[in-house]
Design an enzyme around this catalytic site. Sequence first.
Site, PDB file in Angstrom:
ATOM      1  CE  LYS A  74      -3.999  -2.656   1.888  1.00  0.00           C
ATOM      2  NZ  LYS A  74      -4.583  -2.740   3.019  1.00  0.00           N
ATOM      3  CD  GLN A 118      -4.156  -4.452   6.396  1.00  0.00           C
ATOM      4  OE1 GLN A 118      -3.926  -3.273   5.730  1.00  0.00           O
ATOM      5  NE2 GLN A 118      -3.947  -5.070   5.539  1.00  0.00           N
ATOM      6  CG  ASP A 143     -10.755  -0.908   5.501  1.00  0.00           C
ATOM      7  OD1 ASP A 143     -10.350  -0.800   4.432  1.00  0.00           O
ATOM      8  OD2 ASP A 143     -10.367  -1.215   6.646  1.00  0.00           O
TER       9      ASP A 143
HETATM   10  N1  LUD Z   1      -7.767  -5.019   6.766  1.00  0.00           N
HETATM   11  C1  LUD Z   1      -7.411  -4.919   4.281  1.00  0.00           C
HETATM   12  N2  LUD Z   1      -6.654  -7.117   6.196  1.00  0.00           N
HETATM   13  C2  LUD Z   1      -6.625  -8.036   5.700  1.00  0.00           C
HETATM   14  N3  LUD Z   1      -2.492  -9.433  -3.278  1.00  0.00           N
HETATM   15  C3  LUD Z   1      -6.150  -6.670   2.858  1.00  0.00           C
HETATM   16  C4  LUD Z   1      -4.848  -7.931   1.066  1.00  0.00           C
HETATM   17  C5  LUD Z   1      -3.175  -6.507  -0.498  1.00  0.00           C
HETATM   18  N4  LUD Z   1      -8.622  -3.123   7.438  1.00  0.00           N
HETATM   19  C6  LUD Z   1      -8.325  -3.578   5.905  1.00  0.00           C
HETATM   20  O1  LUD Z   1      -5.483  -5.107   2.086  1.00  0.00           O
HETATM   21  O2  LUD Z   1      -8.387  -4.051   2.867  1.00  0.00           O
HETATM   22  C7  LUD Z   1      -8.431  -4.093   3.829  1.00  0.00           C
HETATM   23  N5  LUD Z   1      -8.781  -3.396   5.069  1.00  0.00           N
HETATM   24  N6  LUD Z   1      -6.552  -6.121   3.820  1.00  0.00           N
HETATM   25  N7  LUD Z   1      -5.558  -7.056   2.090  1.00  0.00           N
HETATM   26  C8  LUD Z   1      -6.484  -8.819   2.800  1.00  0.00           C
HETATM   27  C9  LUD Z   1      -6.809  -7.984   3.927  1.00  0.00           C
HETATM   28  C10 LUD Z   1      -7.438  -5.668   5.633  1.00  0.00           C
HETATM   29  C11 LUD Z   1      -4.720  -8.553   0.713  1.00  0.00           C
HETATM   30  C12 LUD Z   1      -3.546  -8.954  -0.430  1.00  0.00           C
HETATM   31  C13 LUD Z   1      -2.888  -8.040  -0.981  1.00  0.00           C
HETATM   32  C14 LUD Z   1      -3.826  -6.761   0.694  1.00  0.00           C
HETATM   33  C15 LUD Z   1      -2.345  -7.846  -2.429  1.00  0.00           C
HETATM   34  O3  LUD Z   1      -1.285  -7.154  -2.448  1.00  0.00           O
HETATM   35  C16 LUD Z   1      -1.478 -10.065  -3.831  1.00  0.00           C
HETATM   36  C17 LUD Z   1      -1.860 -10.859  -4.817  1.00  0.00           C
HETATM   37  O4  LUD Z   1      -3.306 -11.168  -4.417  1.00  0.00           O
HETATM   38  O5  LUD Z   1      -1.519 -10.511  -5.943  1.00  0.00           O
HETATM   39  C18 LUD Z   1      -0.549 -10.840  -3.246  1.00  0.00           C
HETATM   40  C19 LUD Z   1      -0.672 -12.039  -2.186  1.00  0.00           C
HETATM   41  C20 LUD Z   1       0.691 -12.841  -1.934  1.00  0.00           C
HETATM   42  O6  LUD Z   1       0.477 -12.743  -0.231  1.00  0.00           O
HETATM   43  O7  LUD Z   1       1.543 -12.410  -2.322  1.00  0.00           O
END
Ligand code: LUD
Length: 320
Positions: A74, A118, A143
């Site tokens: 992010k 997060q 969010d």
């Molecule tokens: N909390 C989120 N917790 C977890 N994947 C994310 C997420 C990037 N408050 C709040 O950001 O929106 C949120 N708000 N979340 N998440 C999960 C969740 C939170 C999940 C995946 C990715 C953020 C991401 O970049 C890549 C992909 O799918 O290609 C890499 C995945 C990897 O582990 O290699």
Amino acid sequence: MISFAANLCRLELSCFHGGRRSIATVISGNITSKLVRERLRKEVEEMSFSGFRPGLVVLQVGDRDDSNLYISTKLKVAAQIGIEAKHVRLPTTATQEEVLQHITLVNQNPSVHGLIVQLPLDSVNSINTELVTNAVSPEKDVDGISCENAGKLSRGDLADCFLPCTPNGCMELIRQTGVSVAGKHAVVIGRSKIVGAPMHDLLLWNHATVTTCHSKTRDLPEQVAKAEILVVGAGRADMVRGEWVKEGAIVIDCGINHVPDETKPSGKRVVGDVHYASAYQRAGFITPVPGGVGPMTVAMLMENTVKSARRFLQRELSRR
Ligand code: LUD
Ligand code: NAP
């Protein structure tokens, strides 16, 4: 909406073609999110008069490996777009009061337009997650998970709230298929506050007929078989089998699960909630994991932050 088909890896025509059923078209979150990020970079450039920049704070409690990875992505993406993003990390010993105090400080800071906490909170103390996420000022809740924003979404006031990032990213991927959502039978697996429940609402207000499944749902395969649009957010590796999937369906996989894999240097790999190889044989469109919903979650957070900053500027201008 972004130009349709730019991100579709059409390996073969989907559904039936000349009497022969063929494999799915892959909807790339990597490519779609890149288009969104590029658009946002230009928008931020345009609003950057006299040094103005959209501001985002990511508040983390503790030190989970997965959260660290998502937050670093992010921050990197924010920097590419021109968003001033700050990571506030509190130790696992932080109390609920301390977390609330930090949120209040950020709520009051006019140079921050977006604040996300997060999840999950990684604390040795008992902290009420609902209380914490509701302490974020609704106009900075990029969010989209505070009661106020979630309530507006559930009542169909989509233009008047921040849409939660993962479901909003899923909707963007569904739009990429060019298939109209109105009147379709959609099935969502999961009812969490950040994925399943808002996904249900978004599909509903985009005029799908929606069924939401959860851990007490009887006969999941029977429900899945009815889905023209299927969105899965259960956190169960490879749970949805290709045989359950309706021919030609749009399959959006939110799942991020780590499974052991001795062939990888890390000893593990990431898979979704859908058994990709078998679902690929039946779906019309399918998202991969990784490279599907994940990058869209990050892109939609940036979109909400830029939207919040724009609203802030408009409020400032109307005051003068
Ligand atoms: N909390 C989120 N917790 C977890 N994947 C994310 C997420 C990037 N408050 C709040 O950001 O929106 C949120 N708000 N979340 N998440 C999960 C969740 C939170 C999940 C995946 C990715 C953020 C991401 O970049 C890549 C992909 O799918 O290609 C890499 C995945 C990897 O582990 O290699
Ligand atoms: P969560 O809070 O644990 O919720 C999971 C939901 O799935 C619950 O509603 C649960 O039902 C339901 N469920 C669990 N097992 C089931 C089963 N066997 N059959 C039917 N339903 C079942 O998880 P979440 O935060 O929504 O996340 C779900 C998945 O998406 C995880 O893999 C997570 O890592 C991933 N995720 C990805 C992104 C992204 O950007 N790609 C963003 C967020 C989350 P009950 O309500 O009955 O318990």
